[in-house]
Motif scaffolding. Structure first.
Motif, PDB file in Angstrom:
ATOM      1  N   ALA A  58       0.834  -1.201   0.000  1.00 22.17           N
ATOM      2  CA  ALA A  58       0.000   0.000   0.000  1.00 22.17           C
ATOM      3  C   ALA A  58       0.871   1.255   0.000  1.00 22.17           C
ATOM      4  N   GLY A  59       2.065   1.142   0.585  1.00 21.24           N
ATOM      5  CA  GLY A  59       2.998   2.259   0.614  1.00 21.24           C
ATOM      6  C   GLY A  59       3.956   2.280  -0.569  1.00 21.24           C
ATOM      7  N   HIS A  60       3.697   1.400  -1.550  1.00 21.04           N
ATOM      8  CA  HIS A  60       4.530   1.313  -2.757  1.00 21.04           C
ATOM      9  C   HIS A  60       6.000   1.083  -2.423  1.00 21.04           C
ATOM     10  N   PHE A  61       6.271   0.248  -1.406  1.00 16.89           N
ATOM     11  CA  PHE A  61       7.642  -0.081  -1.013  1.00 16.89           C
ATOM     12  C   PHE A  61       8.271  -0.959  -2.079  1.00 16.89           C
ATOM     13  N   ASN A  62       9.553  -0.742  -2.351  1.00 19.57           N
ATOM     14  CA  ASN A  62      10.259  -1.647  -3.258  1.00 19.57           C
ATOM     15  C   ASN A  62      10.670  -2.894  -2.465  1.00 19.57           C
ATOM     16  N   TRP A  63      11.370  -3.807  -3.117  1.00 14.35           N
ATOM     17  CA  TRP A  63      11.741  -5.084  -2.502  1.00 14.35           C
ATOM     18  C   TRP A  63      12.610  -4.871  -1.261  1.00 14.35           C
ATOM     19  N   ASP A  64      13.636  -4.025  -1.391  1.00 21.22           N
ATOM     20  CA  ASP A  64      14.523  -3.761  -0.244  1.00 21.22           C
ATOM     21  C   ASP A  64      13.772  -3.122   0.920  1.00 21.22           C
ATOM     22  N   GLU A  65      12.937  -2.147   0.599  1.00 19.95           N
ATOM     23  CA  GLU A  65      12.167  -1.459   1.646  1.00 19.95           C
ATOM     24  C   GLU A  65      11.218  -2.426   2.345  1.00 19.95           C
ATOM     25  N   THR A  66      10.601  -3.306   1.571  1.00 21.98           N
ATOM     26  CA  THR A  66       9.684  -4.297   2.137  1.00 21.98           C
ATOM     27  C   THR A  66      10.445  -5.246   3.060  1.00 21.98           C
ATOM     28  N   ASN A  67      11.599  -5.721   2.596  1.00 23.77           N
ATOM     29  CA  ASN A  67      12.404  -6.626   3.428  1.00 23.77           C
ATOM     30  C   ASN A  67      12.851  -5.955   4.720  1.00 23.77           C
ATOM     31  N   ARG A  68      13.244  -4.705   4.631  1.00 20.05           N
ATOM     32  CA  ARG A  68      13.686  -3.976   5.832  1.00 20.05           C
ATOM     33  C   ARG A  68      12.523  -3.834   6.812  1.00 20.05           C
ATOM     34  N   ALA A  69      11.346  -3.491   6.301  1.00 19.07           N
ATOM     35  CA  ALA A  69      10.166  -3.347   7.156  1.00 19.07           C
ATOM     36  C   ALA A  69       9.828  -4.682   7.830  1.00 19.07           C
TER      37      ALA A  69
END
Length: 150
Positions: free
Chosen positions: A90-101
């Motif tokens: 929903a926040g349009h996170f990329n792969w790295d951002e998603t993994n970090r979250a």
């Protein structure tokens, strides 16, 4: 009180000797992220960068604003990894951002050897953030949807 940016703190750490660490931690304790807040601050930072409002994220992730904010601030802890993935989508996170979250929340990162995760990775890498489109991709592969029936 002047806030110190992460970059300023990084600069301080760059050439620091081990015996200087105690005073660094004491002097900068108010800038340190506590574990519970790290996820919240990370989510907010990424969303602010993308100019996306938290209330829109909750809505696209299919959660109420009150529940969503309790999850993001970690007032309530979810065991539902998919919920965190939906918030990231929903926040349009990329792969790295998603993994970090996911990691900050205490979940495992998206894993290329997991068929369902692989499907989500492909969606994210192709900037497909629509939950129903991703659900269609998952169903087509015989995998469990991301959204829940309400």
């Amino acid at each position: 009180m002047q806030k110190k940016s992460t970059n300023e703190l990084n600069d301080l750490l760059e050439n620091m000797k081990p015996d200087q660490l105690d005073s660094y931690l004491k002097d900068n304790s108010k800038y340190m992220a506590d574990e519970k807040k790290a996820f919240y601050y990370y989510m907010k930072d990424v969303l602010d960068e993308k100019n996306i409002k938290l209330k829109d994220v909750y809505s696209f992730a299919g959660v109420t604003e009150s529940y969503g904010s309790k999850i993001i601030t970690m007032e309530k802890h979810t065991k539902d990894r998919d919920l965190i993935i939906r918030l990231c989508l929903a926040g349009h996170f990329n792969w790295d951002e998603t993994n970090r979250a996911l990691k900050l929340y205490g979940f495992s990162e998206l894993y290329a050897k997991d068929p369902r995760d692989a499907c989500i990775i492909v969606a994210v890498n192709n900037r497909i953030f629509d939950m129903y489109e991703i659900d269609e991709m998952l169903i087509k592969q015989g995998l469990k949807k991301l959204t829940t029936e309400e």
